[in-house]
Scaffold this active site. Structure first.
Site, PDB file in Angstrom:
ATOM      1  N   ASP A 106       7.768  -3.433  10.713  1.00 36.23           N
ATOM      2  CA  ASP A 106       6.533  -3.158   9.975  1.00 36.23           C
ATOM      3  C   ASP A 106       5.591  -4.343  10.076  1.00 36.23           C
ATOM      4  O   ASP A 106       5.798  -5.234  10.921  1.00 36.23           O
ATOM      5  CB  ASP A 106       6.842  -2.768   8.520  1.00 36.23           C
ATOM      6  CG  ASP A 106       7.425  -3.895   7.686  1.00 36.23           C
ATOM      7  OD1 ASP A 106       7.617  -5.007   8.223  1.00 36.23           O
ATOM      8  OD2 ASP A 106       7.681  -3.662   6.492  1.00 36.23           O
ATOM      9  N   HIS A 152       0.851  -1.191   0.000  1.00 34.14           N
ATOM     10  CA  HIS A 152       0.000   0.000   0.000  1.00 34.14           C
ATOM     11  C   HIS A 152       0.884   1.237   0.000  1.00 34.14           C
ATOM     12  O   HIS A 152       2.105   1.127  -0.004  1.00 34.14           O
ATOM     13  CB  HIS A 152      -0.966   0.025   1.194  1.00 34.14           C
ATOM     14  CG  HIS A 152      -0.310  -0.331   2.493  1.00 34.14           C
ATOM     15  ND1 HIS A 152       0.114   0.590   3.392  1.00 34.14           N
ATOM     16  CD2 HIS A 152       0.020  -1.535   3.005  1.00 34.14           C
ATOM     17  CE1 HIS A 152       0.658  -0.027   4.425  1.00 34.14           C
ATOM     18  NE2 HIS A 152       0.626  -1.310   4.214  1.00 34.14           N
ATOM     19  N   ASN A 212      -1.110  22.727  14.191  1.00 31.26           N
ATOM     20  CA  ASN A 212      -0.772  22.337  12.816  1.00 31.26           C
ATOM     21  C   ASN A 212      -1.285  20.928  12.570  1.00 31.26           C
ATOM     22  O   ASN A 212      -0.877  19.980  13.220  1.00 31.26           O
ATOM     23  CB  ASN A 212       0.743  22.357  12.629  1.00 31.26           C
ATOM     24  CG  ASN A 212       1.160  21.684  11.330  1.00 31.26           C
ATOM     25  OD1 ASN A 212       0.471  21.790  10.310  1.00 31.26           O
ATOM     26  ND2 ASN A 212       2.284  20.978  11.368  1.00 31.26           N
ATOM     27  N   THR A 213      -2.209  20.802  11.635  1.00 30.96           N
ATOM     28  CA  THR A 213      -2.688  19.475  11.273  1.00 30.96           C
ATOM     29  C   THR A 213      -2.789  19.413   9.759  1.00 30.96           C
ATOM     30  O   THR A 213      -2.689  20.436   9.081  1.00 30.96           O
ATOM     31  CB  THR A 213      -4.015  19.155  11.999  1.00 30.96           C
ATOM     32  OG1 THR A 213      -4.504  17.881  11.569  1.00 30.96           O
ATOM     33  CG2 THR A 213      -5.071  20.191  11.715  1.00 30.96           C
ATOM     34  N   SER A 214      -2.934  18.212   9.233  1.00 29.16           N
ATOM     35  CA  SER A 214      -2.849  18.078   7.775  1.00 29.16           C
ATOM     36  C   SER A 214      -4.048  18.720   7.081  1.00 29.16           C
ATOM     37  O   SER A 214      -5.163  18.714   7.600  1.00 29.16           O
ATOM     38  CB  SER A 214      -2.724  16.616   7.389  1.00 29.16           C
ATOM     39  OG  SER A 214      -3.802  15.889   7.918  1.00 29.16           O
ATOM     40  N   LYS A 255      -7.158   7.575  -0.803  1.00 29.57           N
ATOM     41  CA  LYS A 255      -6.319   7.503   0.394  1.00 29.57           C
ATOM     42  C   LYS A 255      -5.515   6.194   0.412  1.00 29.57           C
ATOM     43  O   LYS A 255      -6.079   5.131   0.185  1.00 29.57           O
ATOM     44  CB  LYS A 255      -7.211   7.593   1.633  1.00 29.57           C
ATOM     45  CG  LYS A 255      -6.443   7.640   2.918  1.00 29.57           C
ATOM     46  CD  LYS A 255      -6.608   8.945   3.625  1.00 29.57           C
ATOM     47  CE  LYS A 255      -5.943   8.883   4.991  1.00 29.57           C
ATOM     48  NZ  LYS A 255      -5.582  10.191   5.486  1.00 29.57           N
ATOM     49  N   GLY A 309       6.448   0.876   9.210  1.00 28.73           N
ATOM     50  CA  GLY A 309       5.202   1.507   9.672  1.00 28.73           C
ATOM     51  C   GLY A 309       5.096   1.644  11.182  1.00 28.73           C
ATOM     52  O   GLY A 309       4.491   2.603  11.680  1.00 28.73           O
ATOM     53  N   HIS A 358      13.484  -0.163   3.453  1.00 30.68           N
ATOM     54  CA  HIS A 358      13.099   0.601   4.658  1.00 30.68           C
ATOM     55  C   HIS A 358      14.354   1.075   5.400  1.00 30.68           C
ATOM     56  O   HIS A 358      14.452   2.232   5.822  1.00 30.68           O
ATOM     57  CB  HIS A 358      12.300  -0.281   5.619  1.00 30.68           C
ATOM     58  CG  HIS A 358      10.813  -0.260   5.430  1.00 30.68           C
ATOM     59  ND1 HIS A 358      10.077   0.905   5.373  1.00 30.68           N
ATOM     60  CD2 HIS A 358       9.910  -1.270   5.329  1.00 30.68           C
ATOM     61  CE1 HIS A 358       8.778   0.598   5.242  1.00 30.68           C
ATOM     62  NE2 HIS A 358       8.652  -0.716   5.205  1.00 30.68           N
ATOM     63  N   HIS A 384      12.497  -5.637   0.649  1.00 24.88           N
ATOM     64  CA  HIS A 384      11.629  -4.638   1.276  1.00 24.88           C
ATOM     65  C   HIS A 384      12.269  -3.994   2.522  1.00 24.88           C
ATOM     66  O   HIS A 384      12.273  -2.767   2.664  1.00 24.88           O
ATOM     67  CB  HIS A 384      10.311  -5.313   1.638  1.00 24.88           C
ATOM     68  CG  HIS A 384       9.255  -4.378   2.114  1.00 24.88           C
ATOM     69  ND1 HIS A 384       8.583  -3.523   1.265  1.00 24.88           N
ATOM     70  CD2 HIS A 384       8.760  -4.139   3.347  1.00 24.88           C
ATOM     71  CE1 HIS A 384       7.705  -2.803   1.961  1.00 24.88           C
ATOM     72  NE2 HIS A 384       7.801  -3.159   3.230  1.00 24.88           N
TER      73      HIS A 384
HETATM   74 FE   LIG Z   1       6.924  -2.157   5.005  1.00 21.87          FE
END
Ligand SMILES: [Fe+2]
Length: 553
Positions: A147, A11, A502-504, A36, A286, A128, A124
């Site tokens: 993750d 994702h 401050n926020t998105s 999203k 993540g 990272h 992967h």
């Molecule tokens: Fe990952």
């Protein structure tokens, strides 16, 4: 060398372009497609590539697809689980691997001219890790990647000397700290692989009363790794449907898993420190977006410095893969200096968009001062300036800003964004002013740690102090973000403290605003008081007045 990094497998599809070792552009497909996270995290979607993001990055840098020396894809099909050709084996794992092997030809059809022979697969977790040790500020450091999963592992620990990684430990699936947290997220009625930060916010309302039971299944293995055994979350609290209210038990379960995660991470860090004796630890994956756990590690862990890749989720593997391959090809790679690596528009382009939209706007002599004035009067401002941010956090380029003085502001910001009231918003302040209001460590340019609010400031910063007395601070360096710093100076002059909420810049469930059109759509549909886009200011008063006059008529 020109290297395009691509993340597409699970994702948050994203690209990063590295030219002669320098990061030229990095962005996520969701900012273009307006979906999203880009796509659902299922094997059936593995074929989808960040095509629009890739086209933009190449065009931005003036690079043609046939000029790319390498395309670095952040997943290695040779490391994926073996299967006997049966599609349904291992929950369609074979389909994922098949699409990954086909990715070069899919990419060549999206970017005509691209040479499929130049596609390189980067494991992967190596991708990272590189997003932390090559993009971060340390040439010598320890590194931890945590993750949900990579090809067959969920954890990597290593040491970096002179920019070269030596892997010291991996943990194989099914043990996974990330998947455990995702299960909890789903159990509590949120969207997995997406809403984990909501669980983290909920956790601070609870007490970890089931910590002992959960630690029995989730703990250090004594050799630098961990076990995460199956856990029946329903034995503690029944699953919550998304429309059901939260109970104290939900918060207690979130707190218990959060505490178990933190304790496990601390054990992992202690082992890694004993093995490496490095001063600095860098994090990606993540799980490293869990700012509460990061802070726990920074405060109680053995490392003097902890740095977290701001795009710690899978989007960051595009950047890590590109940097890794650039280095393999002999380039000296530069660390990242800012997360502002996305799209930008010139004044003329912005003005043309405003004119097409036929909206009223002004060009104040000082946009930062004009915005500070709206904030000081308790208005909420959409702030659209410069290049958009890479990664999930708004850092003063695509931000919603407000005065942090009153709790009502938090409620209004959450209403504007359509988000749950238990979720905190974060303060942004000048680097030099931060230690007056918050405890360290500073600088904190990427909002990846929580900070305790200093005595006497909780009352003055009600909107940004979370229930546990902390705030997720972003510090602004004057030299790096002069316009934001000027706005904060003006807010300080008007309110007594150079600090804002401050926020998105987005509303619930949507990707962050990226283009002027997105900004206008957001401003048009959410009750914002002003939009500051480049040097231009749009105000909401006109609409409010006409609504009032309609009522009186
Ligand atoms: Fe990952």
């Amino acid at each position: 060398m020109r290297v395009l990094g691509v993340n597409a497998v699970f994702h948050d599809p994203a690209v990063a372009l590295v030219v002669d070792g320098r990061i030229v552009a990095a962005t996520e497909e969701e900012r273009f497609s307006r979906r999203k996270h880009g796509k659902p995290c299922v094997p059936f979607s593995t074929w989808e590539l960040p095509e629009e993001a890739a086209r933009w990055a190449l065009e931005y840098a003036g690079v043609q697809p046939d000029q790319l020396d390498a395309i670095a894809y952040s997943y290695d099909p040779d490391l994926a689980p073996a299967h006997d050709g049966e599609l349904h084996e291992n929950e369609y794992e074979a389909l994922r691997t098949y699409f990954v092997r086909r990715a070069p030809s899919f990419m060549a059809s999206a970017l005509p001219g691209l040479d499929v022979a130049n596609v390189r697969y980067v494991p992967h977790h190596i991708a990272h890790a590189a997003s932390a040790y090559l993009a971060g500020p340390y040439r010598d450091c320890a590194v931890m990647v945590m993750d949900g999963r990579g090809e067959q592992t969920s954890y990597l620990a290593g040491v970096v000397r002179g920019g070269r990684l030596e892997v010291l430990r991996r943990v194989a699936l099914p043990h996974s700290l990330g998947l455990r947290y995702e299960e909890l997220t789903m159990h509590l009625g949120f969207a997995r692989s997406s809403d984990e930060y909501k669980v983290m916010a909920l956790a601070s309302y609870g007490t970890p009363r089931w910590l002992r039971e959960i630690r029995a299944t989730m703990t250090h293995d004594g050799d630098g790794g961990f076990v995460a055994l199956p856990l029946d979350l329903a034995a503690f609290v029944p699953p919550r449907r998304p429309d059901e209210p939260f109970s104290a038990a939900h918060a207690d379960l979130a707190a218990s898993v959060q505490a178990a995660l933190q304790a496990t991470m601390l054990d992992l860090a202690r082992w890694l420190y004993e093995r490496t004796r490095m001063d600095a630890l860098v994090l990606a994956g993540g799980v490293a977006l869990n700012v509460v756990a990061n802070s726990y590690l920074a405060e109680r862990g053995p490392f003097a410095h902890v740095w977290v890749q701001p795009a710690a989720g899978d989007s960051g593997t595009a950047l890590g893969a590109a940097l890794y391959v650039a280095r393999e090809l002999g380039d000296a790679v530069e660390p990242m200096h800012s997360a502002a690596l996305g799209r930008e528009w010139s004044e003329a382009e912005i003005q043309a968009q405003l004119d097409v939209a036929n909206v009223a706007y002004t060009r104040p002599p000082d946009i930062a001062a004009a915005v500070a004035d709206v904030i000081a009067r308790e208005g909420i401002v959409a702030w659209f300036q410069g290049r958009s941010e890479f990664g999930p956090r708004a850092l003063g380029h695509r931000s919603l800003l407000a005065n942090p003085r009153r709790t009502e502001t938090l409620e209004r910001v959450n209403d504007v964004k359509g988000r749950e009231q238990f979720r905190p918003v974060a303060p942004m302040t000048l680097l030099e002013a931060a230690p007056l209001m918050f405890d360290g460590p500073f600088p904190s340019p990427y909002m990846l740690f929580v900070h305790h609010v200093r005595p006497g400031w909780k009352e003055r910063l009600q909107a940004v102090v979370h229930v546990d007395g902390t705030a997720r601070v972003q510090t602004v360096d004057r030299n790096e973000q002069p316009l934001v710093a000027h706005m904060l100076d003006e807010v300080g002059r008007l309110t007594g403290a150079p600090v804002v909420v401050n926020t998105s810049l987005n509303t619930a469930g949507r990707p962050m605003v990226d283009s002027p059109r997105d900004a206008l759509e957001c401003f048009g549909s959410a009750p914002l008081d002003a939009l500051a886009i480049g040097p231009f200011l749009l105000r909401r008063e006109v609409v409010r007045r006409s609504a009032a006059s309609l009522r009186s008529a």
